[in-house]
Design an enzyme around this catalytic site. Structure first.
Site, PDB file in Angstrom:
ATOM      1  CB  THR A  51      -9.721 -69.204 -22.435  1.00 37.40           C
ATOM      2  OG1 THR A  51      -9.730 -68.412 -22.210  1.00 37.40           O
ATOM      3  CG2 THR A  51     -10.986 -69.705 -22.155  1.00 37.40           C
ATOM      4  CB  SER A  70      -1.113 -68.796 -23.583  1.00 39.32           C
ATOM      5  OG  SER A  70      -1.947 -67.679 -24.928  1.00 39.32           O
ATOM      6  CG  ASP A 104      -4.745 -63.692 -24.672  1.00 45.99           C
ATOM      7  OD1 ASP A 104      -5.398 -63.970 -25.774  1.00 45.99           O
ATOM      8  OD2 ASP A 104      -4.999 -63.867 -24.204  1.00 45.99           O
TER       9      ASP A 104
END
Ligand code: SIN
Length: 338
Positions: free
Chosen positions: A25, A71, A105
């Protein structure tokens, strides 16, 4: 925080930090500036993320794009790239530390793997963001600036993560929130320290190599870098009505495909209820898996805390004091010793 010995006077002082971009992100792009959810992760180049970020005094910062992924999709391919490149860069005398931009993540998995396998004597600082780079008020730039501060901190070492002003050990951190900017927690261990106004304040020592791992690290590196297929370790939960059907389905599938396949099931991590307890019917199936040669470890599905062993009860399934996704990697490393 405890420090490394300072470099001797006759050794050149490192003056280079390298930022490895892997996506996430922090490098995400949304069509609307107010959209913090419907963005595409891993689109903005790491060199662009560094524009305008303060460089710690006395250091040069270089960017290198190693991958550009969301990820959630990470796996042995990107982990192999990271292990190899981090090791190669840290061997260079003028490099003082690394920053890795990474999606939140699976950050706890990458951090855990890098610390167990490399246990670097220099800092390797993973950082991230919960809002995409295109947001009205992105959190990535501050996290990146803080990560550079930590990478340049005298005496810093080991794999850590920096998010929302807190420094977490790569062995302890866990993503605990899907939206808050301060999305990570180190559980009962607590964070290693803080970064405030460009200054690190430490509460605990930097991560160091686990004594038992030192002998194994060359073997792990050799096997992880040299093999396309890592031992298959799957994760599952204990829950109401968990009757072991999933475990037996995996065993049946394996039996169908033959025991010699490289990708056969080698390990299972089960996130148990509370203190790692397992539904009796699931336990029966897990014992069948153990009897068929599959290694089974249990941990807890609780978002925080760890499994405590009772001296009095027989441990039919060994317990491990790690979050499930990290326990999966720990079991994978354990399987590689064999
Ligand atoms: C990712 O993990 O790559 C996307 C989610 C995030 O970075 O917060």
């Amino acid at each position: 925080m405890h420090s490394n010995p300072e470099p001797r006077d006759d050794q050149p002082r490192p003056d280079r930090l390298v930022v490895l971009g892997t996506g996430g992100t922090i490098a995400g792009r949304a069509d609307q500036r107010g959209d913090h959810v419907g963005y595409r992760a891993g689109e903005v180049a790491v060199a662009d993320l560094l524009a305008g970020i303060p460089v710690p005094v006395g250091w040069r910062v270089q960017a290198e794009q190693l991958a550009q992924i969301d990820s959630k999709d990470i796996g042995p391919g990107v982990w192999r790239l990271l292990l190899a490149r981090v090791r190669e860069l840290l061997d260079q005398a003028d490099i003082g530390g690394l920053v890795i931009t990474h999606g939140t993540d699976t950050l706890e998995e990458t951090a855990y793997l890098l610390q167990r396998v490399l246990a670097p004597a220099k800092p390797v600082v993973l950082t991230c963001a919960m809002r995409p780079a295109t947001a009205l008020a992105p959190d990535g730039p501050q996290n990146l600036a803080d990560a550079l501060v930590v990478a340049a901190e005298p005496g810093a070492r080991g794999v850590v993560a920096v998010c929302a002003g807190r420094i977490h050990s790569g062995l302890a951190l866990r993503k605990v929130h899907h939206y808050r900017l301060d999305a990570f927690d180190s559980g009962d261990a607590g964070p290693l320290g803080l970064v405030e106004q460009g200054v690190c304040t430490g509460f605990q020592p930097w991560p160091v190599a686990e004594a038992a791992d030192c002998r194994l690290r060359p073997l792990w590196l050799d096997r992880l870098l040299g093999s396309q297929s890592w031992p298959r370790v799957e994760c599952l939960f204990s829950h109401g009505a968990a009757d072991g059907w999933l475990v037996r389905a995996l065993l049946a599938q394996d039996a169908l495909q033959g025991p010699e396949r490289a990708d056969r099931l080698r390990g299972l991590v089960v996130a148990g209820t509370g203190n790692g307890t397992l539904h009796a019917d699931l336990l029966a199936a897990l014992l069948e898996a153990q009897a068929a040669g599959v290694r089974v470890w249990r941990t807890t599905r609780c978002a925080s805390g760890r499994v405590l062993l009772a001296a009095s009860s027989p441990d039919l399934v060994p317990a491990v004091a790690l979050a499930p996704a990290q326990a999966r990697l720990a079991l994978l490393l354990d399987l590689l010793r064999a």
